[in-house]
Design a protein around this motif. Structure first.
Motif, PDB file in Angstrom:
ATOM      1  N   LEU A 298       0.648  -0.988  -0.158  1.00 47.65           N
ATOM      2  CA  LEU A 298      -0.141  -0.044   0.129  1.00 47.65           C
ATOM      3  C   LEU A 298       0.795   1.325   0.091  1.00 47.65           C
ATOM      4  N   SER A 386      -6.942  -7.899  -9.371  1.00 47.71           N
ATOM      5  CA  SER A 386      -7.686  -7.627  -8.505  1.00 47.71           C
ATOM      6  C   SER A 386      -8.984  -8.547  -8.106  1.00 47.71           C
ATOM      7  N   VAL A 424      -6.804  -2.382  -3.732  1.00 45.52           N
ATOM      8  CA  VAL A 424      -6.275  -1.196  -3.467  1.00 45.52           C
ATOM      9  C   VAL A 424      -5.115  -0.731  -3.979  1.00 45.52           C
ATOM     10  N   TYR A 425      -4.037  -1.673  -3.582  1.00 47.83           N
ATOM     11  CA  TYR A 425      -2.774  -0.974  -4.227  1.00 47.83           C
ATOM     12  C   TYR A 425      -2.584  -1.169  -5.545  1.00 47.83           C
ATOM     13  N   ARG A 428      -4.525   1.934  -6.792  1.00 53.88           N
ATOM     14  CA  ARG A 428      -3.564   3.231  -6.315  1.00 53.88           C
ATOM     15  C   ARG A 428      -2.255   3.046  -7.563  1.00 53.88           C
ATOM     16  N   TRP A 431      -3.839   4.242 -11.004  1.00 48.64           N
ATOM     17  CA  TRP A 431      -4.198   5.810 -11.102  1.00 48.64           C
ATOM     18  C   TRP A 431      -3.133   6.542 -11.163  1.00 48.64           C
ATOM     19  N   VAL A 523     -13.792   0.171  -3.992  1.00 50.35           N
ATOM     20  CA  VAL A 523     -12.155   0.288  -4.077  1.00 50.35           C
ATOM     21  C   VAL A 523     -11.950   1.222  -5.212  1.00 50.35           C
ATOM     22  N   TYR A 524     -12.710   1.005  -6.336  1.00 48.22           N
ATOM     23  CA  TYR A 524     -12.813   1.516  -7.542  1.00 48.22           C
ATOM     24  C   TYR A 524     -13.027   3.118  -7.264  1.00 48.22           C
ATOM     25  N   THR A 527     -10.619   4.915  -4.654  1.00 54.05           N
ATOM     26  CA  THR A 527      -9.108   5.197  -5.121  1.00 54.05           C
ATOM     27  C   THR A 527      -9.257   6.255  -6.144  1.00 54.05           C
ATOM     28  N   ARG A 528     -10.388   6.118  -7.117  1.00 54.20           N
ATOM     29  CA  ARG A 528     -10.378   7.158  -8.216  1.00 54.20           C
ATOM     30  C   ARG A 528     -10.447   8.575  -7.820  1.00 54.20           C
ATOM     31  N   MET A 530      -9.730   9.410  -4.819  1.00 60.71           N
ATOM     32  CA  MET A 530      -8.505   9.959  -4.216  1.00 60.71           C
ATOM     33  C   MET A 530      -7.404  10.588  -5.014  1.00 60.71           C
ATOM     34  N   TYR A 531      -7.034   9.369  -6.045  1.00 52.07           N
ATOM     35  CA  TYR A 531      -5.954   9.569  -6.858  1.00 52.07           C
ATOM     36  C   TYR A 531      -6.052  10.508  -8.161  1.00 52.07           C
TER      37      TYR A 531
END
Lengths: 632, 485
Positions: A298, A386, A424-425, A428, A431, A523-524, A527-528, A530-531
């Motif tokens: 992560l 994933s 998640v990782y 990450r 993205w 998760v998609y 993370t989307r 966020m990043y």
């Protein structure tokens, strides 16, 4: 047939010798042709064997020549190909060939290109030896051989001391595992008077479940697997091994060599099934490794390091499957993982290539439009690993989760959570690399380009395999609907027993499926957001705080090993040398002549040359003799 | 009657005389050519050998009949392999000295050939007294080689080596005479008579410890090793090669041929204790090798570890480890010569063997880098090299004898990798660039030595059966002799 089987490993060996000897005298084109055709030929032969198995062939074995005969030990340099080997052969030569092709593009401009290709050929030879051996010692020969190639390739750019250290660390840590493997072999030989698979497994059938000797054997062998397959506590070499050129990471440190430990346990499944305790140990180690590596993943910012920890984690998944007795499932995950992890590494190589050697994802971003093929294929890999339904990773991971559910719901929870972390990782990574704004230097931006087709073609093949590869092992509800079978399990059924209890009710399967979809969607989304939307970029190393810092520093395991093992060993060795050897042992030896000298000097004092003293001594002597005589 | 063995034994003596004839400058080449001829003779000997026939080409002449001493020689598979080792390594050792400045070359090469003669004698003698003569004869040339062509501190070190081993030899003489006195009426030194002795427990113990001391010093077994590192480091390279490559095998051979079958009961009683020392030495010397800075001293300690393992295997009295021991004697000889030669190449070119002052040689010296790597792999016992076969058999046998003993002995698998790869990296890798003037390219003779050693490493690892099958019946016979009593 014997000759054909022997050709599978011998062709890459011939390639190694030819390229190794002629080296730079060969034109670069020839180097590529030789190294690629040898592996391709091995693949074709393997495929031919594979077809014969489908037609119902049993197994092939052949002995090149007697190797080590001494006492009761009769070891031939002999090969055996059965269904399990056939699967491994296809993976090694198939994925191996694609990576050879890719390497032509990736390494062509390196001044040591022929050396690189020859090492790759040598690696394939040893890897084939490993899976084709018909006894444990031939497996061990391949086992140590791939370790050697790993060392040579991690430290391929040997001008760099860090790379050399990484290679050396890999070799030594593998040797710690091999130490256990060796002891395991000795115990096998002592117990069964043989090291041949056939004889050992045949004799093992007479042992009761839970026999302590079998447990000892399986645990010792597992020490070897822990080293080779980078499990706790011997995993720290694998992230460092990323120092090697990227095709090496794809071939050796993702698709093939690191799965050797998994292969070894599956090969010995007859023994492992006799020892429930060893099974628990295997599953537990696998689970802890999977979880721990995923958490570290992560917080890594080096594109290859993320993938490396991901590999450690996925290998943990495989061992969990083996530990709970789902051997075919473990093997299935070996295969799908080989597809998508090789793909991800090769994509990473393409990215690094385009970025001029940059590996830090904080300096990337927005690569989607510069590297369209790499982007799409990488995305396929991300979706596969994933566990997005219908992508290959979904099928194998789903099977693992189902098996853990049967074994222990707690383990299921941990593994399900780890699967989530995986997503998640990976997202990450995806993205940060391909979306958002480009964060590298202007100079790097100008040079961004898609890789040549010699590199992208293997990506496309692997992407297709990552997408569809899972359908050879469909869950029960799906296969029932479609009227086809779990072809993978059926293929390996003659050599690996797959228990029925791992097939669960459809309700469970569906709830798992729905759970997976919901979780992955979340998760998609997050993370989307966020990043990509919020454009969060991981902070610089100096700014990392608290537990995040612990993760970024990989739980300080390297530092702990350094303090607990390396430094004490050096200190003890110094002590042995400086205090014990030089002072005590050699001191005593040198002391003996000194004592002799001293005695001699003392005795010399008596010889003063004065007659009076001599006379006195003589008289005392005479009196003494008389007294002695009288007393007797 | 077949005299090949006698001719092989005496050939070095003939060579000595012949090599004195030509001019000083040609002394080395002559000695090399003659030792090659010796090698051919022993190949012929090897071809005529029938493994199943046991002791062969035995010949016995009364020498000093009044004392029961005879000139009795013969060979079984174990002797033959050691003859081969001696005759393969001698030409390589001579060749390795080419291009080095050697004062008084005639004396130097003559002494090497004399050494070869004595070593061969040790491996074929079947009379206790004859064995002792050859054993002591071997000490003389090596003493002078070290004393006259050695390093700075040679006088002190050589004296220590000489006295240490001589003390051992004298104890061996005591025990040989003791055995002689136990033989029936017209006493004899014949080995078969020794084998047939019925000694009491305490008598056996006496013979065991006196004789063992001699062998243990020579090998050397921990803690009797402290002469070895200094001597190996200070001796001229051919001397070190003779010592480590062949001479120490006299000790292991002595254990097998003279000690074990003569006093089997004592071996059963004290074997465990001796093995514990051997295994302790394996771990101890491996650890010390890790912290060495001088590459030659590092190899010296590594050698203590390797021969400790061989000696431990000898005392297991099972055929796996014993055959492993015989095989490993050969591997160790070949590899030690290779490694010491590498140390010599470094020294002649860069005037240092200090690991911290070296590095980067692989950048410009591919051939050297590859040969070194192959020899290293043999040393760390990678499968398909010669080191693996011996080590695997030894550890298997030791495990069958006692599992914890094998556990500790097998630590060398890890430790060996630590010190060997550490030194390879320090010497060969890194960014430092050495041009041809800093490090002149290898000469033809250097390349020949390295290629020969590397080829042996690989060939012996892939086809060990040629050698194992030669030794196997003899090992079986020896073990049944021991276990029969």
């Amino acid at each position: 047939m014997d000759l054909i089987i022997s050709l599978i490993p011998l062709l890459p060996l011939a390639g190694f010798i030819l390229i190794g000897v002629l080296n730079k005298k060969l034109p670069k084109g020839m180097v590529g042709i030789i190294s690629n055709t040898t592996v391709l030929s091995s693949f074709i032969i393997s495929f031919y064997l594979f077809l014969s198995f489908i037609k119902g062939a049993d197994s092939y074995s052949t002995e090149l020549f007697p190797w080590i005969n001494a006492g009761g030990l009769h070891l031939g340099l002999s090969f055996m190909v059965d269904h399990l080997t056939a699967v491994m052969l296809l993976v090694i030569t198939g994925v191996g060939f694609l990576i050879h092709v890719y390497s032509i593009g990736y390494m062509q401009h390196d001044e040591d290109y022929p050396r690189f290709m020859s090492y790759l050929n040598l690696f394939v030879f040893f890897m084939l030896l490993l899976v084709m051996g018909s006894n444990y010692v031939v497996m061990f020969a391949g086992w140590e051989g791939v370790g050697l190639c790993s060392y040579l390739l991690i430290g391929f750019w040997f001008k760099n001391t860090d790379y050399n250290n990484a290679g050396r660390k890999a070799f030594v840590m593998n040797r710690i595992g091999d130490f256990g493997f060796l002891l395991g072999m000795f115990l096998i030989y002592q117990t069964f008077s043989s090291l041949d698979y056939k004889e050992v497994f045949e004799a093992a059938k007479n042992y009761p479940k839970g026999d302590p000797t079998i447990t000892a054997i399986t645990l010792l062998l597992f020490v070897g697997a822990v080293g080779k397959s980078a499990q706790i506590p011997l995993y720290t070499w694998l992230p460092d091994a990323m120092a090697g050129p990227t095709p090496v990471s794809a071939l050796i440190h993702a698709a093939t060599m690191v799965t050797a430990g998994v292969y070894m346990v599956i090969r010995s499944n007859v023994l492992y099934m006799l020892s429930p305790f060893s099974g628990e140990v295997v599953a537990f180690i696998g689970m802890i490794t999977a979880l721990m590596a995923a958490t570290i993943g992560l917080k890594q910012n080096d594109i290859k390091k993320v993938l490396a920890y991901s590999t450690v984690s996925q290998l943990g998944f495989m061992f969990v499957a083996l530990g709970v007795g789902a051997y075919t499932t473990g093997l299935f995950h070996v295969v799908t993982h080989a597809f998508f992890k090789a793909l991800l590494f090769l994509c990473a190589g393409s990215v690094i290539h385009a970025m001029g050697g940059e590996q830090d994802i904080r300096r990337m971003g927005g690569l989607k439009k510069y590297l369209p093929v790499t982007h799409i294929t990488f995305l396929m890999g991300v979706l596969a690993i994933s566990g997005i339904p219908l992508f290959s990773g979904f099928f194998s991971k789903d099977e693992i989760l189902a098996a853990t559910w049967v074994h222990s719901p707690l383990m299921f929870v941990v593994m399900a959570f780890t699967s989530l972390l995986t997503a998640v990782y990976m997202f990450r990574l995806y993205w940060l690399t391909f979306h958002g704004d480009f964060r590298g230097t202007h100079h790097q931006q100008e040079h961004l380009h898609e890789s040549p087709s010699v590199m992208t073609a293997p990506l496309m093949v692997l992407a297709i395999l990552s997408v569809i590869g899972g359908f050879m092992g469909m869950p029960h509800w799906m296969s029932e609907k479609l009227g086809v079978h779990h072809v993978f399990n059926e293929f390996v059924a003659p050599v690996i027993y797959s228990p029925k209890e791992f097939i669960l009710s459809h309700t469970f399967d569906f709830s798992l499926l729905i759970g997976t979809i919901v979780a992955l969607a979340a998760v998609y989304y997050f993370t989307r957001k966020m990043y990509v939307a919020d454009k969060v970029v991981p902070e610089e190393d100096s700014e990392t705080k608290s537990f995040q810092k612990v993760l970024a520093n990989k739980y300080y395991v390297d530092e702990i090993y350094d303090a607990v093992i390396r430094k004490p060993l050096d200190a003890i060795s110094e002590m042995f040398y400086k205090i014990f050897d030089i002072n005590i042992i050699d001191g005593i030896v040198n002391g003996i002549p000194k004592v002799t000298n001293l005695t001699a000097s003392a005795a010399r004092m008596l010889q003063t040359g004065r007659l009076g003293i001599y006379l006195v001594v003589m008289v005392i002597g005479v009196i003494y003799l008389f007294a002695f005589k009288l007393l007797l | 009657m077949n005299n090949t063995l006698l001719i092989v034994l005496l050939w070095p003596l003939v060579s000595m005389v012949l090599s004195l004839l030509p001019a000083k400058e040609a002394a080395g080449k002559t000695a090399f050519a003659l030792s090659l001829a010796g090698l051919l003779l022993s190949v012929y000997l090897f071809m005529g050998f029938v493994p199943a026939n046991g002791m062969q080409q035995v010949m016995s002449y009364a020498w000093i009949p009044s004392l029961g001493i005879s000139f009795k020689i013969g060979m079984d598979g174990i002797s033959l392999l050691l003859i081969m080792l001696t005759n393969v390594l001698t030409p390589l050792i001579i060749l390795s000295s080419f291009g080095r400045r050697i004062e008084n070359p005639k004396a130097f090469y003559t002494l090497i050939l004399l050494m070869q003669f004595a070593l061969l004698g040790v491996f074929v003698a079947l009379d206790g007294f004859l064995f002792y003569i050859f054993w002591e004869l071997a000490l003389i040339p090596i003493y002078f080689i070290c004393l006259l062509w050695g390093g700075k501190d040679r006088v002190r070190i050589t004296l220590k080596f000489f006295i240490y081993t001589l003390t051992g030899s004298l104890l061996m003489l005591v025990s040989l005479i003791y055995l002689y006195l136990q033989t029936p009426d017209t006493h004899t030194f014949d080995i078969d008579a020794f084998y047939q002795l019925k000694l009491s427990g305490s008598q056996q113990a006496f013979v065991l410890w006196t004789m063992f001391f001699a062998f243990a010093v020579k090998i050397p077994i921990f803690p009797l090793h402290s002469w070895q590192p200094d001597t190996y480091v200070d001796a001229p390279t051919p001397g070190t090669m003779l010592l480590s490559g062949i001479m120490l095998k006299m000790g292991i051979y002595g254990l097998l041929r003279w000690l074990l079958p003569t006093v089997p009961a004592a071996v059963n009683e004290y074997g465990f204790m001796i093995m514990a020392f051997c295994v302790a030495g394996v771990v101890y010397a491996s650890c010390i090798a890790i912290v060495q800075k001088d590459f030659k001293r590092l190899i010296a300690y590594a050698s203590i570890a390797h021969v400790g393992l061989i000696s431990a295997g000898v005392f297991t009295l099972n055929s796996e480890a014993t055959e492993g021991a015989v095989f490993q004697m050969l591997s160790h000889g070949v590899n030690a010569v290779g490694l010491f030669f590498i140390a010599d190449i470094l020294m002649t070119r860069l005037k240092t063997r200090n690991l911290s002052e070296l590095g980067g040689i692989a950048n410009n010296q591919k051939f050297f880098a590859v040969s070194f790597m192959i020899i290293l792999l043999g040393t760390v016992a990678l499968p398909l090299t010669n080191g693996f076969v011996g080590e695997f058999l030894l550890l298997t046998g030791i495990y069958m004898y006692h599992k914890w003993m094998a556990f500790f002995a097998a630590l060398s698998v890890i430790l060996g990798a630590v010190y060997m790869f550490r030194s390879y990296q320090a010497i060969m890798l890194g960014s430092r660039h050495l041009s041809d003037s800093d490090f002149s390219p290898l000469t033809i003779s250097e390349k020949t030595v390295l290629v020969s050693v590397a080829a042996l490493v690989v060939l012996m690892g892939i086809f060990p059966s040629v050698l194992l099958d030669t030794a196997s019946p003899s090992v079986k016979a020896l073990l049944s002799l021991i276990n029969a009593q």
